[in-house]
Enzyme design. Structure first.
Site, short mmCIF file in Angstrom:
data_model
loop_
_atom_site.label_atom_id
_atom_site.label_comp_id
_atom_site.label_asym_id
_atom_site.label_seq_id
_atom_site.Cartn_x
_atom_site.Cartn_y
_atom_site.Cartn_z
N LEU A 109 0.81 -1.22 0.00
CA LEU A 109 0.00 0.00 0.00
C LEU A 109 0.84 1.26 0.00
CD1 LEU A 109 -2.99 -0.67 2.41
CD2 LEU A 109 -2.97 -0.43 -0.07
N ARG A 110 2.08 1.16 0.46
CA ARG A 110 3.02 2.30 0.51
C ARG A 110 2.64 3.37 1.55
NH1 ARG A 110 6.54 -0.83 -1.67
NH2 ARG A 110 6.63 -0.94 -3.92
N ASN A 138 5.85 -3.75 4.99
CA ASN A 138 7.07 -2.99 4.67
C ASN A 138 6.79 -1.53 4.38
OD1 ASN A 138 5.75 -3.82 2.34
ND2 ASN A 138 7.60 -3.67 1.10
N HIS A 164 4.21 -15.74 -4.09
CA HIS A 164 4.57 -15.54 -5.50
C HIS A 164 5.65 -16.51 -6.03
CE1 HIS A 164 6.88 -11.72 -3.92
NE2 HIS A 164 7.54 -12.80 -3.61
N ASP A 181 0.12 -9.10 -6.15
CA ASP A 181 1.50 -8.72 -5.84
C ASP A 181 1.73 -7.25 -6.21
OD1 ASP A 181 3.91 -9.21 -4.72
OD2 ASP A 181 4.73 -10.39 -6.37
N PHE A 220 12.32 -2.85 -8.05
CA PHE A 220 11.52 -4.03 -8.38
C PHE A 220 10.05 -3.73 -8.19
CE2 PHE A 220 15.59 -6.08 -7.26
CZ PHE A 220 15.71 -7.00 -8.29
N GLY A 221 9.19 -4.46 -8.93
CA GLY A 221 7.77 -4.43 -8.62
C GLY A 221 6.91 -3.90 -9.74
#
Lengths: 437, 318
Positions: free
Chosen positions: A72-73, A103, A241, A314, A332-333
């Site tokens: 979600l950041r 995170n 994942h 993800d 990444f992501g």
């Protein structure tokens, strides 16, 4: 009493196997009734007057999607995503429940942070948000987090997010401690010393592009270690994942042995392979990296035979500054909330899996892993629903995403399957333009 | 002539003792409890005997208890506190044994941070050895004093349900108690987070629980173990706060136990970590101070039976 009648819909409930034309009635926040004969008259539909009607025109009505892996950041990186933008993206994608990784900044490793997530999600009033909490304090991989108290506060399971719990002794204790309270540990299975410095899957493409590789063995090595620790501790373990054939085979064997192990994958790993990296497209820089075609086929096989229990988006939003960089330096992501349903439906359209099985991987199966009361059409259950047209064709245009970040590995992809309406607790929170409000 | 009721040279552990031998030690201890409550406590049973307390690990309570026991029986007592940093190799442990041999000690009371070290020492000396705690192996006099405390309160050990709660992994007290309670016909439960249980704990003869409410249900005895919090936090348990919340003994958890359940703790207690102060000080149910009293009596009994078996023993003792 506020009721809504959904008529002329193809009812799909993967948990019970229901697939047929019918209607569904919601009353306040719950599903009051549903079935093929509800509101059925000799000619068409008859709904008692006073009940608002939504005519599905034959579209599919299914339990809202449960997305078990979302970043979600917020708090900390609100320039990439917030509860509000992620919530809007989720409901536009038919997702009614999402589970967020710890995170953030600060890390979700104390009771106050867990409660913050619940409070923010309630305020935003879009998709329901449930938190994972950190397995180790500050995600440092050393000291155990207060799993018992965090679980009481509402954490669904424990994970160090995008990092693996790398230290074998810490992992053993995390599994054992979690098992004390019958809690689940979710692992990002990647041996960090092998993955370190790598930018994409190690292989021919990486060699041609001159990029350093993350060997596929990084996944299975950590996973197999973990599976032995699961056997030793009696813990509950979920591998997130999965992207490689040997790792999926290891989970298959572990399940045969009766270990309490589950696993998921994400759309990029069954819809793309490393060739998508093309000429250094950083939107395809994912963790784990896109693998080769044999691995992609193994992921599809794992979904088919039930080795893989769920599909998660993800969702990993990154801003331009993190992606408009030389490949090796890019973050990444990829974002995934708004493409989850359509890309997953490719499995149905290309004949790999029946429609109900695809939906099961997106609804009741992840809900069951996490102990969520979601993902089923059931009388009395929360009216979390998605109305979608499985065949509607459209093209992914990342710039139109509601998500604050546009880093989709599927940008420009033609897909089939569109969310028409999303209902949470009986309330319509999203309706596609053509459907009206 | 009657057979020797305690035919052992050393007391290295509860493992290997028969119920009759344990019963004999407890009977003998019982008599010393009353004796110790008199004004005149000194006896001459062990007059002329030399007893050495050899402690390779810090201890105040146990060492004092052994010292008092020996003094009340009239023996000469020497305390040797050996810092383990200077004695790191097995050879030096054996060297120590040889030195003590040459001094003609009669009984050695030994505590050592390594499991098996007391046994190693006992193989090399001519005197009797009492294990005052070796590593995470055994602490037999603690189990005996716990048993004496319970027996005096409940009449017998047989048939009782005992919950041992907390850091079983690092506890020699728990191991000795499991052996003793099983030998005497009590049933043992272990209650701890999985990280604080040793492998195959149930194989020692105990039912394992991870939830205090379930583990304490209908028990007669609640034994709390000390949490060594300095090396615990983060690795075995996340925090003291969380530990106390789930595994600390307070009245809320205690209400699952029988109304007359006894509360025990081998000491020293961490108040607010494994036990709530109110519970620890409960006048009706906490027998923690009584345990200390029983300790002296039990150690007197151990000294008496072992000196009786020394080759130099006179037949008319006790």
């Amino acid at each position: 009493m506020s009721k809504v009648a959904y008529i002329n819909v193809r009812l799909l409930d993967p948990a019970s196997g229901l697939d047929g034309l019918g209607a569904l009635l919601t009353e306040d926040e719950a599903i009051a009734d549903f079935g093929p004969s509800l509101f059925r008259a000799s000619s068409g539909w008859r709904v008692p007057s006073g009940i608002p009607i939504v005519d599905g025109k034959g579209a599919c009505l299914a339990p809202g999607l449960v997305d078990m892996r979302v970043q979600l950041r917020e708090p900390g990186e609100e320039h990439k995503e917030t509860f509000k933008t992620a919530g809007e993206a989720a409901v536009a994608g038919g997702i009614t429940s999402m589970v967020c990784l710890p995170n953030t900044d600060p890390v979700i490793d104390d009771v106050a942070s867990v409660e913050f997530v619940a409070r923010r999600a309630r305020k935003v009033e879009l998709a329901k948000v449930y938190p994972y909490a950190a397995a180790t304090q500050r995600l440092a991989g050393k000291e155990l987090a207060e799993m018992g108290m965090l679980a009481q506060a509402g954490a669904l399971a424990f994970t160090d997010g995008v990092q693996a719990i790398a230290d074998a002794r810490v992992m053993r204790r995390a599994l054992a401690y979690a098992a004390t309270f019958d809690l689940l540990i979710v692992q990002h299975p990647e041996e960090p010393t092998l993955a370190q410095g790598g930018a994409m899957n190690a292989g021919e493409t990486a060699t041609r592009l001159g990029l350093s590789g993350i060997p596929r063995e990084a996944e299975v090595i950590l996973l197999e270690r973990d599976l032995r620790l699961v056997a030793a501790t009696g813990g509950r373990y979920h591998a997130a994942h999965l992207s490689t054939a040997p790792a999926i085979e290891a989970v298959r064997q572990a399940k045969r042995q009766g270990l309490r192990v589950t696993a998921d994958t994400a759309p990029p790993y069954f819809a793309l392979n490393e060739l998508a990296v093309g000429d250094w497209r950083t939107f395809t820089k994912l963790s784990p990296p896109l693998r080769d075609e044999a691995d992609r086929l193994a992921v599809v096989e794992g979904l088919k035979d039930g080795t893989l229990d769920a599909i998660a988006s993800d969702h990993a939003p990154q801003d331009q500054d993190s992606k408009r960089l030389p490949f090796a330096q890019a973050a990444f992501g990829g974002v995934g909330l708004e493409t989850l349903l359509a890309v997953a439906l490719e499995l149905h359209h290309n004949g790999a899996l029946p429609l109900l099985q695809v939906l099961g991987l997106l609804t009741h199966k992840p809900a069951d892993i996490l102990g969520l009361q979601a993902g089923r059409l059931k009388k009395g259950a929360p009216a979390d629903l998605v109305l979608f047209d499985p065949d509607a064709a459209w093209k992914v245009v990342a710039d139109r995403f509601r998500s604050k970040s546009k880093n989709s590995p599927f940008d420009g992809r033609p897909v089939q399957g569109r969310c028409l309406r999303t209902v949470i607790d009986g309330r319509t929170v999203f309706a596609a333009e053509a459907q009206g409000g | 002539m009657n057979a020797n009721p305690f035919p052992h040279r050393h007391l290295l552990g509860i493992q290997g003792l028969t119920p009759l031998e344990i019963g004999h030690l407890l009977d003998l201890s019982d008599g010393f409890v009353d004796h110790n409550r008199q004004a005149e406590k000194k006896r001459e049973t062990l007059k002329g005997r030399t007893i050495i307390n050899l402690f390779f690990e810090n201890s105040t309570r146990t060492r004092t208890s052994f010292e008092l026991a020996a003094k009340r029986l009239g023996a000469d007592v020497i305390n040797m506190q050996v810092s383990t940093s200077s004695v790191v190799k097995g050879e030096t442990l054996i060297d120590t044994a040889m030195t003590l041999n040459a001094m003609h000690a009669d009984v050695l009371c030994v505590r050592h941070p390594d499991s098996g070290a007391v046994k190693l020492l006992s193989d090399k000396v001519n005197c009797a050895v009492i294990n005052g705690g070796d590593g995470t192996h055994e602490h037999p006099t603690q189990a005996l004093l716990d048993a004496l405390t319970i027996r005096r309160r409940k009449g017998q050990l047989s048939g009782l349900l005992v919950a041992i709660c907390g850091d079983v992994l690092h506890s020699r007290v728990a191991r000795s108690n499991i052996y003793l309670l099983n030998a005497m016909g009590a049933r043992v439960r272990l209650v701890a987070p999985k990280t604080l249980l040793p492998a195959k704990a149930e194989r020692l003869g105990a039912e394992v629980f991870h939830d205090m409410a379930a583990g304490l249900k209908d028990v007669d005895i609640v034994m709390m173990l000390r949490v060594q919090n300095e090396r615990m936090q983060g690795s075995y348990i996340p925090s003291i706060r969380e530990y106390f919340h789930f595994f600390g003994l307070d009245y809320d958890k205690l209400k699952e136990a029988k109304p007359d359940a006894l509360i025990m703790h081998p000491g020293p207690m961490n108040r607010g970590v494994e036990i709530d102060s109110e519970v620890a000080d409960d006048f009706e149910r906490s027998v923690i101070r009584e345990q200390v009293e029983m300790g002296v009596a039990v150690r007197m009994a151990c000294l008496v039976v072992l000196t009786r078996n020394l080759p130099s023993a006179k037949p008319n003792h006790v």
